[in-house]
Motif scaffolding. Structure first.
Motif, short mmCIF file in Angstrom:
data_model
loop_
_atom_site.label_atom_id
_atom_site.label_comp_id
_atom_site.label_asym_id
_atom_site.label_seq_id
_atom_site.Cartn_x
_atom_site.Cartn_y
_atom_site.Cartn_z
N VAL A 12 -4.33 -5.58 -25.09
CA VAL A 12 -3.40 -4.76 -24.32
C VAL A 12 -3.64 -4.93 -22.83
O VAL A 12 -2.71 -4.90 -22.02
CB VAL A 12 -3.49 -3.28 -24.75
N THR A 13 -4.90 -5.14 -22.43
CA THR A 13 -5.20 -5.39 -21.02
C THR A 13 -4.55 -6.70 -20.57
O THR A 13 -3.94 -6.77 -19.49
CB THR A 13 -6.71 -5.45 -20.79
N ARG A 14 -4.67 -7.72 -21.41
CA ARG A 14 -4.07 -9.02 -21.07
C ARG A 14 -2.55 -8.88 -20.93
O ARG A 14 -1.94 -9.42 -20.00
CB ARG A 14 -4.42 -10.05 -22.13
N ARG A 15 -1.94 -8.15 -21.85
CA ARG A 15 -0.49 -7.96 -21.78
C ARG A 15 -0.09 -7.22 -20.50
O ARG A 15 0.85 -7.63 -19.80
CB ARG A 15 -0.02 -7.17 -23.00
N PHE A 16 -0.79 -6.15 -20.19
CA PHE A 16 -0.44 -5.34 -19.02
C PHE A 16 -0.63 -6.11 -17.72
O PHE A 16 0.26 -6.14 -16.86
CB PHE A 16 -1.28 -4.06 -19.01
N VAL A 17 -1.78 -6.74 -17.55
CA VAL A 17 -2.07 -7.45 -16.30
C VAL A 17 -1.12 -8.62 -16.12
O VAL A 17 -0.66 -8.89 -15.00
CB VAL A 17 -3.54 -7.90 -16.28
N ALA A 18 -0.80 -9.33 -17.19
CA ALA A 18 0.14 -10.44 -17.09
C ALA A 18 1.50 -9.95 -16.59
O ALA A 18 2.14 -10.59 -15.73
CB ALA A 18 0.28 -11.14 -18.44
N ALA A 19 1.96 -8.83 -17.13
CA ALA A 19 3.25 -8.29 -16.70
C ALA A 19 3.22 -7.88 -15.23
O ALA A 19 4.18 -8.12 -14.49
CB ALA A 19 3.63 -7.10 -17.58
N VAL A 20 2.13 -7.28 -14.81
CA VAL A 20 2.01 -6.85 -13.41
C VAL A 20 1.99 -8.05 -12.47
O VAL A 20 2.68 -8.07 -11.45
CB VAL A 20 0.75 -5.99 -13.23
N LEU A 21 1.21 -9.06 -12.79
CA LEU A 21 1.07 -10.21 -11.88
C LEU A 21 2.34 -11.05 -11.79
O LEU A 21 2.51 -11.80 -10.82
CB LEU A 21 -0.12 -11.07 -12.32
N GLU A 22 3.23 -10.90 -12.75
CA GLU A 22 4.53 -11.56 -12.63
C GLU A 22 5.41 -10.86 -11.59
O GLU A 22 6.42 -11.42 -11.16
CB GLU A 22 5.25 -11.57 -13.98
N ARG A 23 5.02 -9.66 -11.19
CA ARG A 23 5.84 -8.85 -10.29
C ARG A 23 5.09 -8.42 -9.04
O ARG A 23 5.52 -7.51 -8.32
CB ARG A 23 6.35 -7.61 -11.05
N SER A 24 3.95 -9.04 -8.77
CA SER A 24 3.17 -8.68 -7.60
C SER A 24 2.33 -9.87 -7.16
O SER A 24 2.13 -10.83 -7.92
CB SER A 24 2.25 -7.49 -7.90
N ALA A 25 1.82 -9.79 -5.94
CA ALA A 25 0.97 -10.87 -5.43
C ALA A 25 -0.43 -10.79 -6.01
O ALA A 25 -1.11 -11.81 -6.16
CB ALA A 25 0.92 -10.79 -3.90
N SER A 26 -0.89 -9.58 -6.33
CA SER A 26 -2.24 -9.40 -6.85
C SER A 26 -2.32 -8.04 -7.52
O SER A 26 -1.40 -7.21 -7.41
CB SER A 26 -3.28 -9.49 -5.73
N ILE A 27 -3.43 -7.80 -8.19
CA ILE A 27 -3.70 -6.49 -8.79
C ILE A 27 -4.97 -5.95 -8.13
O ILE A 27 -5.94 -6.70 -7.92
CB ILE A 27 -3.85 -6.60 -10.32
N GLY A 28 -4.97 -4.66 -7.78
CA GLY A 28 -6.12 -4.05 -7.12
C GLY A 28 -7.02 -3.36 -8.12
O GLY A 28 -6.59 -2.43 -8.81
#
Length: 490
Positions: A132-148
């Motif tokens: 679930v972490t992989r799914r969430f982070v992948a979705a976020v990084l498709e829509r942002s420059a980075s994750i904090g």
């Protein structure tokens, strides 16, 4: 102007009473969530932008296509302040949030997310949340420059999942940047008087913490335990013990000395929380945000880090702390005071803040610390706001808490009569009870009778108009219409 949707239980200015905070879970089960949610809000609330709280609906239930469509249509950016969200008991909510993000076409920025594991910081403890972490982070990084993320441990976990290191920014927890880069905590006192005002925070599940809390309360008569989670609030409001805590030494039931002596508090807004902690001489315990609240109030604090998430954050921000995964031996507050060194925290803050600001700018978010930004709209609204006072125990000597609870119950009486689990179900259909001879019953009867008389008069006049339309000049009709209007106004 940009419209920004923020993951937050509520905005920083709206006062919600403690009973409603609990029943509607406005603070997402822990008042500490408001610290980072409202710190992010303050950073981004610059003119002419408009910020809106999503009430954390994005994870309260599974997202729908309508949810995503509305967000895409009405907002320009979805900002997601987070905490220790990579953990097993948050997996279903993270999955809901991932499903929503996958449907969004607007930018999505996640701020301050972290992993939770035991103090040994083994990835083995995160096996159940890898997918679930992989799914969430992948979705976020498709829509942002980075994750904090909160710290090095969380960054290493995401790299282990296959994400590139340059897309992961270590920024700590945004709560500590509420006041920007210039926060100054007052000097640690050289010693503590017997009647020193102490603030204690604790995590009930840490082994041995009950004996620690009870002993601290017995030794220090002006110590106050400040609770944070929904079980603490339910205990203070209604006397209901924590359902999962069996150690009688933990202040999780109304028979504990700290409860009986009204030495427990909980705050449903951060601003009143800061005001209280500013009056304390020293704060300590296992809660990260409990100690952050003290530092933001200018009060020295030391965190007893008991797991990876608290240790990760303490190390990154260089907060005063010591590793304390269990309480097997007595702990003296004098020793904690002596170990509290705020110099590393003050030295690290400007650089850590610069990283945070750079992360916001990397992701296209304007903030109040950029030159020329107008942040007066936040400051003015906060100045005009007022918030509920601290929640005490029911043992408060002046009976103020008991009276407040009874007042809330009295106003909720009509609703409770229809849903209370111990209500009596009549075997035959029975009119709703309003209390025989009560003021409510008399008023209801009067309203019913008045409405009946008005309806009869309206029916009579309508019938007369129908007859006169056929046999009288129009002038009489006009006069009758005026009488009708006068009747309605009356």
């Amino acid at each position: 102007m940009a419209r920004i949707l923020i993951r937050a239980g509520k905005d920083p200015f709206t006062a919600v009473v403690p009973e409603t905070t609990l029943t509607q879970d406005v603070f997402n089960s822990n008042s500490g969530n408001f610290l980072f949610q409202h710190s992010v809000w303050k950073a981004l609330d610059v003119a002419p932008h408009e910020l809106v709280a999503n009430s954390t609906l994005s994870e309260r239930r599974a997202a729908t296509a309508d949810d995503a469509a509305r967000m895409n249509d009405e907002f320009d950016h979805f900002v997601v302040p987070m905490a220790n969200s990579f953990r097993a008991d948050f997996a279903d909510k993270l999955d809901n949030l991932a499903a929503l993000v996958e449907q969004l076409t607007i930018p999505v920025t996640v701020i301050g997310i972290g992993a939770q594991a035991p103090a040994d910081r083994s990835f083995d403890a995160l096996a159940d949340v890898r997918d679930v972490t992989r799914r969430f982070v992948a979705a976020v990084l498709e829509r942002s420059a980075s994750i904090g993320v909160r710290g090095e441990f969380t960054r290493d976990f995401l790299v282990d999942l296959g994400f590139p290191g340059d897309s992961i920014d270590v920024i700590g927890c945004p709560s500590l940047f509420l006041h920007g880069p210039d926060l100054k905590v007052r000097d640690v006192p050289a010693s503590l008087a017997e009647d020193a005002a102490l603030g204690l925070n604790l995590t009930p599940e840490v082994p041995g913490i009950g004996a620690f809390a009870t002993e601290q309360g017995a030794r220090h008569p002006n110590l106050t335990y400040v609770g944070q989670d929904q079980h603490d609030l339910r205990l203070l409001l209604w006397g209901v013990p924590h359902p999962h805590v069996t150690d009688p030494l933990v202040p999780a039931h109304l028979r504990h000395p700290l409860y009986q002596q009204d030495r427990m508090r909980l705050f449903v807004d951060t601003w009143s929380w800061y005001d209280f902690l500013a009056q304390q001489d020293f704060v300590y315990g296992t809660r990260f945000h409990g100690n952050v609240a003290a530092l933001l109030a200018g009060t020295p604090a030391l965190m007893l880090a008991h797991d990876s998430r608290t240790l990760e954050l303490a190390e990154y921000h260089r907060m005063p702390h010591r590793l304390q995964p269990r309480f097997d031996e007595p702990v003296r507050v004098e020793d904690l005071l002596e170990a509290t060194d705020l110099a590393p925290f003050h030295e690290a803050l400007p650089e850590r803040f610069d990283r945070y600001a750079a992360f916001l700018e990397r992701n296209g978010l304007e903030h109040r610390w950029q030159p020329g930004r107008d942040a007066s709209q936040f400051d003015d609204r906060l100045e005009a706001a007022s918030f509920p006072p601290a929640v005490h125990t029911l043992a408060r000597p002046d009976l103020g808490e008991v009276a407040a609870r009874l007042d809330w119950l009295r106003h909720a009486m009509v609703i409770d009569m229809t849903r209370h689990p111990k209500r009596y179900d009549y075997p035959f259909d029975t009119p709703a009870y309003q209390g025989a001879g009560s003021r409510h019953a008399r008023l209801a009867d009067q309203r019913d009778e008045r409405a009946k008389r008005q309806q009869q008069r309206i029916d009579e006049l309508t019938a007369r108009i129908d007859r006169l339309e056929r046999v009288t000049p129009g002038g009489l009709l006009v006069r009758l219409a005026r009488r009708l209007r006068a009747l309605f106004r009356g």
